[in-house]
Design a protein around this motif. Sequence first.
Motif: not given
Length: 291
Positions: A55-79
């Motif tokens: 994968i080629n991207a400007d930013c990579y977000l890695m998440i485990d697939g077990d629905n334990t990490y909330p999406a609400e922090n994703a934007r801050t982390m990517c920014d």
Amino acid sequence: MIKDYKDVLPEADIYVYDNNSSDGTDLIARQMGAIVRYEYRQGKGNVIRSMFRDINADCYLMIDGDNTYPAENARTMCDLVLQGKADMVIGDRLSSTYFEENKRPFHNIGNLMVRKCINMFWHTKQTIVDVMTGYRTFSPIFVKSFPILSQGFEVETEMTIHALDKNLLIESIPVQYRDRPSGSESKLNTYSDGIKVLFTIFNLYRNYKPLKFFGVAAFIAMIFAMILFAPVFIEYLETGLVPRVPTLIVSVILMLTGFLSSVCGLILDTIANNSRKNFELQMNIIKMMLK
């Protein structure tokens, strides 16, 4: 999970990597609009190796697939990555929550040991609290320069040590962590995977800090050699005899071992420094290619 992350990052491409699952989640992911790819070599390290290569991207977000990490922090982390403020952002679970997963015997102790070892060996300016988290964002520089050696869950430890050794920018964001949905079980084994993680730290410290690693071994060997040799030498000065020949032989062997260990440390340290110089040159090339 796919719906949650689409809502907060509508511009993102969402990849789901199937690692020999048999429950049909790949079909569900595809129906939800994710790009599904397959990694047939079992183990999280093998999955991440394929992800970073493919994968080629400007930013990579890695998440485990077990629905334990909330999406609400994703934007801050990517920014933080997109603004050039970090090469790796760690979603820190341990500073804000205490979750059911960590009530397993020795799990908290294992996390603490790994954290203490890394912060002590690499003398981190900022204390990294959650070394084992599966919620991270990365810059292209990190992803394309990271040599993944492990095959399993010890890959997160490897990521942290790589960023520290190469002086990459690291940030931590406290995140809430949810317990797994009922019926979902972790594949992480507290004992076997914990031992693998500790061996990973041991091996990476030897590879990244060879002068300190072999220097400590040389110091210990030489101290024991002197302790054994001193009474033999004193007895020789007093009587002109060396009755304890085996002790003399052992002390000489230990002294030679210490000397060889120190030489190995110096040689390998030179190689490690040259590797860091090559890394910096490679980073310049990667930055030019990314532009």
